[in-house]
Scaffold this motif. Structure first.
Motif, short mmCIF file in Angstrom:
data_model
loop_
_atom_site.label_atom_id
_atom_site.label_comp_id
_atom_site.label_asym_id
_atom_site.label_seq_id
_atom_site.Cartn_x
_atom_site.Cartn_y
_atom_site.Cartn_z
N THR A 145 0.86 -1.18 0.00
CA THR A 145 0.00 0.00 0.00
C THR A 145 0.89 1.23 0.00
O THR A 145 1.71 1.41 0.90
CB THR A 145 -0.93 0.03 1.22
OG1 THR A 145 -1.74 -1.14 1.21
CG2 THR A 145 -1.83 1.27 1.19
N ARG A 146 0.74 2.06 -1.02
CA ARG A 146 1.53 3.28 -1.14
C ARG A 146 0.62 4.44 -1.56
O ARG A 146 -0.47 4.23 -2.11
CB ARG A 146 2.65 3.11 -2.18
CG ARG A 146 3.66 2.02 -1.84
CD ARG A 146 4.44 2.35 -0.57
NE ARG A 146 5.27 1.24 -0.12
CZ ARG A 146 6.59 1.21 -0.24
NH1 ARG A 146 7.22 2.23 -0.82
NH2 ARG A 146 7.28 0.18 0.20
N THR A 147 1.08 5.65 -1.33
CA THR A 147 0.33 6.83 -1.76
C THR A 147 0.86 7.28 -3.11
O THR A 147 2.04 7.64 -3.25
CB THR A 147 0.46 7.97 -0.74
OG1 THR A 147 -0.05 7.52 0.52
CG2 THR A 147 -0.33 9.19 -1.20
N ILE A 148 -0.01 7.24 -4.11
CA ILE A 148 0.36 7.61 -5.48
C ILE A 148 -0.59 8.69 -5.96
O ILE A 148 -1.81 8.52 -5.92
CB ILE A 148 0.30 6.38 -6.41
CG1 ILE A 148 1.27 5.30 -5.93
CG2 ILE A 148 0.63 6.79 -7.84
CD1 ILE A 148 1.18 4.00 -6.72
N GLU A 152 -4.25 6.77 -1.62
CA GLU A 152 -3.74 5.51 -1.06
C GLU A 152 -4.09 4.38 -2.02
O GLU A 152 -5.25 4.15 -2.34
CB GLU A 152 -4.36 5.25 0.31
CG GLU A 152 -3.74 4.07 1.03
CD GLU A 152 -4.25 3.93 2.44
OE1 GLU A 152 -5.22 3.15 2.63
OE2 GLU A 152 -3.73 4.60 3.35
N THR A 153 -3.07 3.67 -2.48
CA THR A 153 -3.23 2.72 -3.57
C THR A 153 -2.72 1.34 -3.17
O THR A 153 -1.61 1.21 -2.64
CB THR A 153 -2.46 3.20 -4.82
OG1 THR A 153 -2.91 4.51 -5.17
CG2 THR A 153 -2.67 2.26 -5.99
N LEU A 218 8.84 0.70 -5.97
CA LEU A 218 7.70 1.30 -5.25
C LEU A 218 7.95 2.79 -4.95
O LEU A 218 7.02 3.61 -5.02
CB LEU A 218 7.44 0.53 -3.96
CG LEU A 218 6.93 -0.90 -4.13
CD1 LEU A 218 6.84 -1.60 -2.77
CD2 LEU A 218 5.58 -0.94 -4.84
N SER A 219 9.18 3.15 -4.65
CA SER A 219 9.47 4.56 -4.37
C SER A 219 9.29 5.41 -5.62
O SER A 219 8.80 6.55 -5.54
CB SER A 219 10.89 4.73 -3.82
OG SER A 219 11.87 4.46 -4.81
N GLU A 222 5.60 6.00 -6.19
CA GLU A 222 5.09 7.05 -5.30
C GLU A 222 5.44 8.45 -5.83
O GLU A 222 4.75 9.42 -5.49
CB GLU A 222 5.67 6.88 -3.90
CG GLU A 222 5.11 5.70 -3.13
CD GLU A 222 5.67 5.62 -1.74
OE1 GLU A 222 4.89 5.81 -0.78
OE2 GLU A 222 6.89 5.41 -1.58
#
Length: 226
Positions: A145-148, A152-153, A218-219, A222
Motif C-alpha cells: 500500500t503506497r500513496t500515489i 492511497e493505492t 515502489l518509491s 510514489e
C-alpha cells in the motif's frame, strides 16, 4: 550472455502491453496527459526517457451502433541495466460513452489485469516472438500500500516467469528459460492540473526475483507526476 538482453525483452513486452490496453469508443478522440517519474526521484542505477505517445484506433459498440474511437496513450520507461529491472508508467484516457467506461484499465484489476496484459503480449508476438511471459502460472505474492498521486493505492505483487532470446558476446545469441520475475501493478485515476477529463494511470514494475528491487520500484511509483 549480456544481461541487457533480458532487460530489453522485458522492456519491449511490458511497454507494448500497456500501450495496447488503451481503447476508447466511437467516432471520438481522447488524449491523455503524460505521466512520468521526475529525474530527481530516480532510484539509484535507473535511467529514464520522456513519455512516448501511442495512438490507438478501435471500434466500440455504443447502444447497438459501432463507432470509431482514437485514443492517445503516453508511456514512459525507467530501467536499470544492472539489475534487469524496469518501471513503466502509462496514462490513458478514462472516457465514458453512454455512461460506460471504455477503458479496460478501470474495468479489471489484480490477477485479471495481469492476465489481460500478458495475454496481449503473447498474442501480439512481441519482439518477433523472442519474449514469452507465462500467463497460466501467475501467482499472487501479496500486496503493498503506497500513496500515489495523493491517493492511497493497493499494489498487488505477482510472480510469473519469462523466457527470451538474448544477445551473447561477440554478436552471438542465446536464450534464457523460465526466469522467475516479480510484477508490481498499480492503477490510479487522476485528473491532471488544467485538464478537462480524468486519465487512468497504470504503473508496472518488473524485476527478476533474484534481484531485489521492490523498494526502488515502489518509491518511483510514489513519485509519479501527472
Amino acid at each position: 550472455m549480456k544481461r541487457r538482453g533480458l532487460l530489453a525483452a522485458l522492456a519491449a513486452s511490458t511497454s507494448v502491453a500497456i500501450a495496447g490496453c488503451a481503447g476508447e469508443d466511437g467516432s471520438y478522440e481522447f488524449d491523455a496527459e503524460p505521466a512520468r517519474v521526475p529525474e530527481s526521484a530516480y532510484a539509484e542505477g535507473y535511467s529514464g526517457e520522456d513519455p512516448e505517445s501511442y495512438t490507438i484506433d478501435r471500434e466500440f459498440n455504443v447502444t447497438g451502433v459501432n463507432a470509431k474511437v482514437t485514443a492517445t496513450t503516453w508511456v514512459a520507461r525507467y530501467t536499470n541495466s544492472t539489475t534487469q529491472s524496469a518501471l513503466f508508467v502509462a496514462s490513458t484516457p478514462n472516457a465514458s460513452v453512454a455512461g460506460q467506461s471504455v477503458n479496460p484499465l478501470v474495468r479489471v484489476e489484480g490477477a485479471d489485469l495481469i492476465r489481460r496484459l500478458l495475454n496481449q503480449i503473447n498474442q501480439q508476438d512481441v519482439g518477433g516472438g523472442n519474449a514469452d511471459i507465462q500467463t497460466d502460472d501467475i501467482e499472487e505474492r501479496g500486496e503493498e500500500t503506497r500513496t500515489i498521486l495523493g491517493e492511497e493505492t493497493t499494489i498487488p505483487v505477482f510472480e510469473t516467469t519469462i523466457s527470451a532470446d538474448v544477445e551473447g558476446t561477440g554478436n552471438s545469441t542465446g536464450s534464457v528459460e523460465d526466469v522467475p520475475v516479480l510484477l508490481y501493478i498499480a492503477t490510479v485515476q487522476h485528473t491532471a492540473d488544467g485538464a478537462d477529463s480524468e486519465d487512468a494511470i497504470a504503473m508496472v514494475g518488473v524485476h527478476p526475483e533474484q534481484a531485489s528491487q521492490r523498494e526502488q520500484l515502489l518509491s518511483m511509483m510514489e513519485a509519479v507526476e501527472h
